[in-house]
Design a protein around this motif. Structure first.
Motif, PDB file in Angstrom:
ATOM      1  N   ILE A  54       0.832  -1.208   0.000  1.00  0.00           N
ATOM      2  CA  ILE A  54       0.000   0.000   0.000  1.00  0.00           C
ATOM      3  C   ILE A  54       0.866   1.257   0.000  1.00  0.00           C
ATOM      4  CG2 ILE A  54      -1.737   1.284   1.334  1.00  0.00           C
ATOM      5  CD1 ILE A  54      -3.087  -1.312   1.919  1.00  0.00           C
ATOM      6  N   ASP A  55       1.933   1.234   0.785  1.00  0.00           N
ATOM      7  CA  ASP A  55       2.827   2.404   0.822  1.00  0.00           C
ATOM      8  C   ASP A  55       3.372   2.735  -0.559  1.00  0.00           C
ATOM      9  OD1 ASP A  55       2.489   2.730   3.476  1.00  0.00           O
ATOM     10  OD2 ASP A  55       4.473   1.993   4.092  1.00  0.00           O
ATOM     11  N   GLU A  56       3.581   1.707  -1.370  1.00  0.00           N
ATOM     12  CA  GLU A  56       4.144   1.933  -2.704  1.00  0.00           C
ATOM     13  C   GLU A  56       3.074   2.126  -3.782  1.00  0.00           C
ATOM     14  OE1 GLU A  56       7.312   2.572  -3.482  1.00  0.00           O
ATOM     15  OE2 GLU A  56       7.569   2.545  -1.304  1.00  0.00           O
ATOM     16  N   GLY A  57       1.805   2.120  -3.363  1.00  0.00           N
ATOM     17  CA  GLY A  57       0.724   2.361  -4.324  1.00  0.00           C
ATOM     18  C   GLY A  57       0.288   1.113  -5.075  1.00  0.00           C
ATOM     19  N   TYR A  58       0.813  -0.074  -4.679  1.00  0.00           N
ATOM     20  CA  TYR A  58       0.423  -1.316  -5.347  1.00  0.00           C
ATOM     21  C   TYR A  58      -0.808  -1.912  -4.684  1.00  0.00           C
ATOM     22  CZ  TYR A  58       4.960  -1.239  -7.627  1.00  0.00           C
ATOM     23  OH  TYR A  58       6.040  -0.872  -8.381  1.00  0.00           O
TER      24      TYR A  58
END
Ligand code: ADP
Length: 191
Positions: A54-58
Motif C-alpha cells: 500500500i505504501d508503494e501504491g500497489y
C-alpha cells in the motif's frame, strides 16, 4: 438480499456515498481499503504484510483481498445485503466473488460505477491528504501510480459486469446529495 459493488477510481467518492447508502438501506459496508488501513494501524499480521504494497501504491495480492471478503461475509450472515467498496479490483477477484456468493445462494445485483475525470480525482486525493493524512494520498508519484494501476487492472472489471447486464453508471462530479439521489434511484430498481 441486495449486494452492490460500488466502483470507481481512487477518489471517486465511494467511501462518502457508501456511508450514505448504508444509513438509508441498512446494508453492510465492506471496504477492503479501510480494513487494510485499520490492520496497518494496529500492526496485525495482515497489516504488516499489506503495508509495503500500500505504501508503494500497489494492490495487495488477490488472495489477501479475497480472504478479507470471505471473513467479512461470514461475520454478517443476517444482513440485508453488502456494499462492496474497493472490491473487486481485478477480474480474478470478480470471479472469486461470484463463486463465494453463489456458495451462500447470493449474487451481485448491480455494480454502480461512479464516473469522474482524472483531474478531479487527483485534486480530491490531494485535498483528502490534508484532511485525513492518509499516507497513500501524500505523494503525487504514488497517486499517479495508483491511478495507472486502476486504469490497467481495474477499469476492465466494469466491462465484466457490463457484459452481465449489471452495470449502472452515475456521474460522480457535483453535489454529494445529488449523486446520492441518483444512486438511490438505481438501488430502488434492484432491491
Ligand atoms: P482508493 O480506492 O481511494 O485508493 P481504498 O481505501 O479502496 O482506496 O484502498 C487503499 C489501498 O488498499 C489500495 O490502493 C490498495 O493498495 C489496497 N486495496 C484495497 N482494496 C484492494 C483489493 N480489492 N485488492 C488489492 N488491493 C486492495
Amino acid at each position: 438480499m441486495v449486494n452492490i459493488v460500488l466502483f470507481g477510481p481512487p477518489g471517486a467518492g465511494k467511501g462518502t456515498q457508501s456511508k450514505k447508502i448504508i444509513a438509508k438501506y441498512h446494508l453492510q459496508h465492506i471496504s477492503t481499503g479501510e480494513i487494510l488501513r485499520k490492520a496497518i494501524a494496529e500492526k496485525t499480521p495482515l497489516g504488516i504484510k499489506a503495508q509495503s504494497y500500500i505504501d508503494e501504491g500497489y494492490y495487495v495480492p488477490d488472495e489477501m483481498a479475497v480472504d478479507i471478503i470471505k471473513h467479512e461475509l461470514e461475520k454478517y450472515p443476517q444482513t440485508e445485503g453488502f456494499i462492496f467498496d474497493g472490491f473487486p479490483r481485478t477480474i480474478n477477484q470478480a470471479n472469486q466473488l461470484q463463486q463465494i456468493l453463489s456458495k451462500i445462494g447470493a449474487k451481485i445485483n448491480v455494480m454502480i460505477s461512479l464516473e469522474t475525470d482524472e483531474k478531479v480525482i487527483v485534486e480530491r486525493l490531494v485535498q483528502r491528504y490534508y484532511e485525513s493524512g492518509r499516507p497513500d494520498d501524500q505523494r503525487p508519484d504514488i497517486i499517479k501510480k495508483r491511478i495507472a494501476i486502476y486504469n490497467s487492472n481495474t477499469k476492465i472489471v466494469k466491462d465484466y459486469y457490463k457484459k452481465k447486464g449489471k452495470c449502472e453508471s452515475v456521474c460522480g462530479i457535483g453535489e454529494i446529495d445529488v449523486i446520492f439521489d441518483k444512486i438511490c434511484s438505481i438501488i430502488e430498481r434492484y432491491k
